[in-house]
Design an enzyme around this catalytic site. Structure first.
Site, short mmCIF file in Angstrom:
data_model
loop_
_atom_site.label_atom_id
_atom_site.label_comp_id
_atom_site.label_asym_id
_atom_site.label_seq_id
_atom_site.Cartn_x
_atom_site.Cartn_y
_atom_site.Cartn_z
N ASP A 278 -50.87 52.73 -14.51
CA ASP A 278 -52.11 52.03 -14.15
C ASP A 278 -53.33 52.79 -14.66
O ASP A 278 -53.31 54.02 -14.73
CB ASP A 278 -52.17 51.93 -12.61
CG ASP A 278 -53.26 50.98 -12.16
OD1 ASP A 278 -53.72 50.15 -12.97
OD2 ASP A 278 -53.65 51.07 -10.99
N ASN B 182 -49.34 39.52 -13.63
CA ASN B 182 -50.26 39.86 -14.72
C ASN B 182 -50.58 38.68 -15.64
O ASN B 182 -51.53 38.74 -16.43
CB ASN B 182 -49.73 41.03 -15.56
CG ASN B 182 -49.84 42.39 -14.89
OD1 ASN B 182 -49.06 43.30 -15.13
ND2 ASN B 182 -50.82 42.55 -14.01
N TRP B 183 -49.82 37.59 -15.54
CA TRP B 183 -50.11 36.41 -16.36
C TRP B 183 -51.47 35.82 -16.02
O TRP B 183 -52.03 35.04 -16.78
CB TRP B 183 -49.03 35.33 -16.18
CG TRP B 183 -47.68 35.77 -16.65
CD1 TRP B 183 -46.63 36.13 -15.88
CD2 TRP B 183 -47.23 35.88 -18.01
NE1 TRP B 183 -45.55 36.49 -16.66
CE2 TRP B 183 -45.90 36.34 -17.98
CE3 TRP B 183 -47.83 35.67 -19.26
CZ2 TRP B 183 -45.15 36.57 -19.13
CZ3 TRP B 183 -47.08 35.89 -20.42
CH2 TRP B 183 -45.76 36.34 -20.34
N ARG C 60 -47.72 57.23 -9.34
CA ARG C 60 -48.75 56.25 -9.66
C ARG C 60 -50.05 56.96 -10.04
O ARG C 60 -50.74 57.50 -9.18
CB ARG C 60 -49.00 55.30 -8.48
CG ARG C 60 -50.09 54.30 -8.82
CD ARG C 60 -50.12 53.06 -7.99
NE ARG C 60 -50.96 52.09 -8.65
CZ ARG C 60 -50.98 50.81 -8.43
NH1 ARG C 60 -50.19 50.30 -7.52
NH2 ARG C 60 -51.79 50.00 -9.08
N SER D 58 -47.77 47.64 -5.48
CA SER D 58 -48.07 46.47 -6.33
C SER D 58 -46.81 45.70 -6.74
O SER D 58 -46.67 45.34 -7.92
CB SER D 58 -48.86 46.90 -7.57
OG SER D 58 -50.05 47.52 -7.20
C1 FPP Z 1 -52.19 48.30 -15.58
O1 FPP Z 1 -53.41 48.98 -15.80
C2 FPP Z 1 -51.42 48.30 -16.82
C3 FPP Z 1 -50.85 47.21 -17.39
C4 FPP Z 1 -50.92 45.85 -16.81
C5 FPP Z 1 -50.17 47.30 -18.68
C6 FPP Z 1 -49.30 48.51 -18.89
C7 FPP Z 1 -48.99 48.57 -20.31
C8 FPP Z 1 -48.99 49.66 -21.07
C9 FPP Z 1 -49.16 51.03 -20.54
C10 FPP Z 1 -48.77 49.49 -22.51
C11 FPP Z 1 -47.52 50.08 -22.99
C12 FPP Z 1 -46.29 49.53 -22.44
C13 FPP Z 1 -45.21 49.24 -23.16
C14 FPP Z 1 -43.95 48.89 -22.47
C15 FPP Z 1 -45.24 49.24 -24.60
P1 FPP Z 1 -54.74 48.19 -16.09
O2 FPP Z 1 -54.83 47.96 -17.53
O3 FPP Z 1 -54.80 47.01 -15.22
O4 FPP Z 1 -55.85 49.22 -15.74
P2 FPP Z 1 -57.12 49.03 -14.79
O5 FPP Z 1 -56.55 48.96 -13.40
O6 FPP Z 1 -57.89 50.27 -15.05
O7 FPP Z 1 -57.84 47.80 -15.21
#
Ligand code: FPP
Length: 259
Positions: free
Chosen positions: A28, A76-77, A196, A204
């Protein structure tokens, strides 16, 4: 804050640490990492993908056998279409372009989640990634993709209901063990530790059944900056945790007082 470019001598010395056989990581904080640098969120996801390679290398070298990472949830969609499509492109690129590096590290790739509901081209990437890597011995990277803990429980419930309908089992045969063995990847041990980054204190919808007795370790570092030092610290702290599984440790029991 740990810097991604900082040179660190990595020893993988496990003295004073406890390395889990099965580890979960909620990746995250990519979006916040990018915003802090005035970059688009996609740059944060890309930095997160780079860091996943690093995590794989570090976990493999420490002796973790199963590393489950939360890559994309069933929720996440609902993100903007542009972010979702860039994430999907990044996943494909990761499993195709980075595969030689995973191969060099001996890392097998598997997926957990509602893979059957993904578009056919993504299902193919998952299938091929699993097939290509299935003999790699060092560690399994389990990617939770279109994954939700609740959806996984619905999946297990439906499978068991189907077995009841066919007369293969009786409802009274449904036990904790039979639910575990009808999850997406029943051979993967429950994570002993879940990390985390980015400060949020929640699961989550990650591994809801499997995390019943997982130790949780949270840090404020955003995922792209989460490196070797913090992983090592998590394993050091884990060594000090008293896992009682609802029982008592010897020192806390009345029997212990008599000694
Ligand atoms: C949540 O943090 C992260 C995700 C929904 C995507 C996770 C994906 C990667 C780390 C890319 C690499 C993965 C693979 C399998 C190639 P956020 O982006 O929602 O962060 P925020 O809470 O700061 O907005």
């Amino acid at each position: 804050m740990a810097s991604r470019s900082k040179k660190t001598i990595k020893t993988y010395d496990t003295a004073g640490l406890k390395v889990p056989v099965s580890l979960g990581v909620i990746m995250d904080g990519n979006g916040r990492w990018a915003k802090k640098r005035l970059l688009p969120r996609s740059a944060g996801h890309r930095a997160g993908a780079e860091n996943l390679k690093e995590l794989c290398r570090n976990c493999g070298n420490y002796g973790v056998k199963y590393l489950t990472v939360y890559a994309f949830s069933t929720e996440n969609w609902s993100r903007p279409e542009n972010e979702v499509s860039q994430l999907m492109k990044l996943f494909v690129e990761f499993f195709e372009k980075y595969d030689p590096e995973l191969e060099q590290e001996g890392i097998r790739v598997r997926f957990t989640g509602d893979i059957a509901s993904l578009p056919e081209d993504l299902q193919r990437v998952c299938r091929e990634g699993e097939e290509r890597s299935k003999h790699r011995p060092k560690m399994q990277l389990i990617v939770a993709f279109n994954y939700g803990g609740r959806r996984e429980l619905v999946y297990a419930a439906r499978r068991l209901a189907e077995q009841v309908r066919k007369g293969e089992i009786d409802p009274s045969d449904i036990t904790e063990e039979s639910i575990s063995s009808n999850l997406y990847l029943p051979d993967v041990p429950d994570p002993e530790l879940i990390i985390r980054p980015s400060g949020e204190m929640r699961l989550s919808n990650f591994l809801l059944w499997e995390s019943a007795y997982s130790e949780l370790w949270v840090s404020d570092t955003l995922w792209p900056d989460f490196g070797y030092e913090e992983l090592t610290q998590a394993f050091r702290d884990y060594a000090g945790r008293d896992r009682r599984f609802g029982g008592l440790s010897a020192k806390d029991s009345d029997e212990g007082d008599k000694k």
